[in-house]
Design an enzyme around this catalytic site. Structure first.
Site, mmCIF file in Angstrom:
data_model
loop_
_atom_site.group_PDB
_atom_site.id
_atom_site.type_symbol
_atom_site.label_atom_id
_atom_site.label_comp_id
_atom_site.label_asym_id
_atom_site.label_seq_id
_atom_site.Cartn_x
_atom_site.Cartn_y
_atom_site.Cartn_z
ATOM 1 N N THR B 17 0.813 -1.225 0.000
ATOM 2 C CA THR B 17 0.000 0.000 0.000
ATOM 3 C C THR B 17 0.846 1.275 0.000
ATOM 4 O OG1 THR B 17 -0.156 -0.111 2.404
ATOM 5 C CG2 THR B 17 -1.968 -1.086 1.162
ATOM 6 N N GLY B 18 2.166 1.136 0.164
ATOM 7 C CA GLY B 18 3.029 2.325 0.140
ATOM 8 C C GLY B 18 3.197 2.850 -1.288
ATOM 9 N N GLN B 20 5.987 3.272 -3.127
ATOM 10 C CA GLN B 20 6.850 2.403 -3.935
ATOM 11 C C GLN B 20 6.170 1.057 -4.186
ATOM 12 O OE1 GLN B 20 9.859 3.053 -5.270
ATOM 13 N NE2 GLN B 20 9.904 5.146 -4.489
ATOM 14 N N TYR B 159 21.992 -1.678 -14.996
ATOM 15 C CA TYR B 159 21.128 -1.310 -16.132
ATOM 16 C C TYR B 159 21.988 -0.818 -17.292
ATOM 17 C CZ TYR B 159 18.055 -0.623 -12.030
ATOM 18 O OH TYR B 159 17.395 -0.738 -10.836
ATOM 19 N N GLU B 209 32.177 -3.963 -7.430
ATOM 20 C CA GLU B 209 32.623 -2.641 -7.010
ATOM 21 C C GLU B 209 33.545 -2.804 -5.813
ATOM 22 O OE1 GLU B 209 28.706 -0.963 -6.407
ATOM 23 O OE2 GLU B 209 28.754 -1.348 -4.264
ATOM 24 N N HIS B 248 27.169 3.346 -1.768
ATOM 25 C CA HIS B 248 26.706 2.108 -1.142
ATOM 26 C C HIS B 248 27.450 1.920 0.173
ATOM 27 C CE1 HIS B 248 25.448 0.057 -5.166
ATOM 28 N NE2 HIS B 248 24.426 0.657 -4.589
#
Lengths: 379, 291
Positions: B17-18, B20, B159, B209, B248
């Site tokens: 329901t948020g 996002q 991506y 990374e 990160h």
């Protein structure tokens, strides 16, 4: 978030780990008073930087006169770029053994790892690389927990038996509880000294996971007052604006979305012969306002001669990016060249908007990196 | 063995329901994912994007057959719903959220291990089988179905490299985001094992990374013969400053450990084609797959 030694020691004490008697002072006179009741003392600058001992931040005094003089010499000086404002004055203890004891987040076992060594008082990284067999490790299964027998095993592997084994096991158990309950990224006692009265933590390190600070409001408050931070002034300003920013030493401002892509952008610019001035990650789904704030912040850096904005929109929408860029441009002027690579969600709309404002866009990171470097003094 | 997804996987969305949660539920449904139910405590009885909402996972299971779960939950509240999904036997459990306390992640991962559950994330874009199903937040336009498996610690860089691979005329079999935190549910080796057994995957793009030694261990695994298909890689963070997290939480060089150069050398020694630029990965894969 790194706690200072005296803050970490206070927490250790709450958990029943012994620390030397002593007090935090901010003047030479107070150092004298504290030393007066303690005899020989250690005087330790309270700084959020490593390597303090080697840089002269830890000294000893045999008398209160001596303590006052040492304190006067330390207060107000700079050690590794940070001004010494407070000193911890502690009794100097006699000890037979110096150990290292730590509890750290271990990526590989995905759990806390207890690290212990008889080689205390020296850099543990050094021990790990030269004589790794001198370090005992125990990965703690978070479901099973750290049990007494685990702690006795670690103490036993370090060569202790009888009363000393039990006593060391209890320090290990307590330090693990500090780590777990305080959400430590790392907590360390180096050295942990074996004195005639038992094991005593002569030094203390405690770094708390920033993501867990909401569980420790008292710590946040103490740090705000204590002013412990290893961020540069620009980094602090960026943090207050809600930006993920790291300062570098070049002259090309970098703004990207996503940590990996932004890092790759820095690397690509460097490979093309440019020098990035910063890392700024807008994260996912940034609003136009957030983008304006980020780009303006980088443009406002006097070291920056050109700005490279690299966006691959997923949840971030290219039209939002374009609006943010136009706002930043009208706020900061057109003096510094702006190179924009913009692809992804709503890319057409974003490009049209930027081009109508005279801001061209490029399609690949490589050509954009090449373009921004070309602006730098005819390279 | 880790468990991934396919077009038959029946998906639960926790935190549906948020903002996002509802937004990505719509996108996942549009992509063809079978989102059958959602959970938000206190919102049972609602319907979001045509999906019924329940107060608890067990309540959702009373009415629906569910295989896997994806969480769109704010960081400080992730622990309980993640354990709830594990306890309910859902597998895999995908945690998108960034900023989860590392202690909570350790607790989630340890419990998942006891139950044999695959945790993807936290702080990750999720998992996608192009043209078939996704549990995640990735922009689907950069993917097309093909024979390259992608495994990545980062989101947008993943991506970027996927789009190079697609534009090169190749495509992807399945793509997994491990997550950018110091502690995550999966590492490269877990996913390489899966790719080794997967007939559709003919080559792999490994995107790493700075920070930790997951790439070095993957290199050791490849060098030791654990993975036999061609691998091309890219490692971000050559210009990173030691001691600072680069966006990160897990992307940090500590002392001499976790540098990009160390990882690049380890992978090259294992016979992996490591690109200097993100676009090099697609080029290398083109060459490797032609052979």
């Amino acid at each position: 978030m790194k706690l200072l030694e005296h803050q970490a020691k206070k927490i250790f004490l709450d958990y029943g780990i012994r620390i030397p008697r002593g007090e935090l002072v901010d003047s030479a006179i107070k150092a004298r008073e504290v030393a007066n009741g303690l005899g020989a003392v250690a005087i330790k600058a309270q700084l959020p930087v490593g390597g303090r001992g080697k840089a002269g931040g830890i000294q000893f005094a045999d008398s209160s006169d001596d303590a006052e003089m040492v304190a006067r010499g330390l207060l107000g000086t700079e050690i590794r770029g940070v001004e010494v404002k407070r000193l911890l004055v502690e009794e100097k203890l006699d000890f037979s053994d110096e150990l290292y004891l730590g509890v750290v987040v271990d990526r590989r076992s995905r759990s806390y790892m207890v690290l212990a060594s008889r080689e205390g008082g020296v850099d543990i990284e050094e021990v790990a690389s030269t004589t790794p067999e001198r370090i005992v490790r125990h990965a703690v299964d978070p479901v099973f927990g750290l049990r007494d027998y685990h702690c006795r095993r670690v103490a036993g592997l370090l060569g202790y038996s009888g009363k000393e084994m039990f006593s060391l096991a209890s320090v290990i158990e307590r330090l693990y509880r500090v780590a777990w309950e305080m959400d430590a990224e790392l907590t360390e006692i180096n050295p942990l000294a074996l004195t005639p009265e038992g094991f005593v933590a002569l030094d203390a390190r405690l770094n708390i996971d920033d993501n867990a600070l909401f569980r420790h409001p008292d710590i946040v408050e103490a740090l705000r007052l204590g002013g412990s931070s290893d961020l540069s002034p620009r980094e602090r300003e960026a943090r207050d604006l809600g930006l993920t920013y790291v300062e570098l030493d070049g002259d090309i401002g970098i703004v990207g979305n996503g940590a990996g892509l932004t890092m790759a952008t820095l690397d690509t610019v460097a490979l093309h012969g440019g020098r990035p001035a910063n890392f700024l990650d807008l994260g996912g789904g940034a609003s136009a306002e957030m983008i304006e704030a980020g780009v303006s912040f980088v443009m406002g850096d006097s070291r920056v001669k050109a700005v490279f904005v690299n966006i691959l929109g997923g949840i971030t929408r290219c039209d939002d990016i374009a609006r943010g860029l136009v706002m930043a441009r009208s706020r900061m002027g057109t003096e510094k060249p702006l190179v924009v690579r913009l692809v992804g969600t709503n890319e057409e709309e974003g490009r049209r908007l930027l081009e109508s404002q005279g801001i061209p866009t490029l399609e690949t990171m490589e050509e954009a990196a090449d373009r921004v470097v070309s602006f730098m003094g005819g390279v | 063995m880790v468990r991934f997804i396919d077009g038959d996987t029946r998906v639960l969305v926790q935190g549906i329901t948020g903002t996002q949660g509802s937004f990505h539920t719509r996108l996942m449904l549009d992509y063809g994912s079978r989102v059958v139910a959602g959970v938000t405590p206190g919102r049972g009885g609602m319907v979001v994007e045509g999906v019924p909402v329940f107060d608890t996972v067990a309540g959702a299971q009373d009415r629906h057959e569910i295989d896997a779960s994806i969480l769109f939950i704010p960081a400080r509240f992730v622990l309980d719903p993640a354990l709830e999904a594990i306890d309910a036997g859902l597998d895999p459990v995908v945690v998108i959220t960034e900023g989860v306390p590392v202690r909570d992640t350790m607790e989630i991962v340890a419990n998942a291990r006891l139950r044999g559950t695959t945790i993807i994330g936290p702080n990750c874009p999720g998992i996608i089988k192009p043209g078939e199903v996704k549990m995640g937040i990735m922009p689907e336009q950069v993917f097309r179905r093909g024979n390259v498996g992608i495994v990545s610690r980062s989101g947008t860089l993943f991506y970027e490299i996927a789009s190079h691979i697609s534009r090169r005329g190749l495509g992807q079999s399945i793509c997994v985001g491990l997550g950018g935190d110091p502690v995550v549910g999966l590492d490269f080796i877990d996913v390489l094992r899966w790719f080794e057994a997967d007939d559709e995957t003919e080559a792999v793009a490994l995107i790493g990374e700075i920070g930790g030694d997951a790439e070095e261990r993957a290199a050791g695994f490849i060098a030791g013969g654990g993975f036999t298909k061609p691998v091309a890689a890219y490692i971000a963070g050559r210009t990173a400053v030691p001691g600072k997290s680069m966006g990160h939480a897990g992307a940090i060089v500590q002392g001499d450990a976790g540098t990009a150069i160390g990882k690049i050398e380890a992978l090259r020694d294992a016979g992996v084609a490591v690109g200097d630029l993100p676009g090099d990965v697609a080029e290398a894969l083109g060459g490797l797959l032609k052979g």
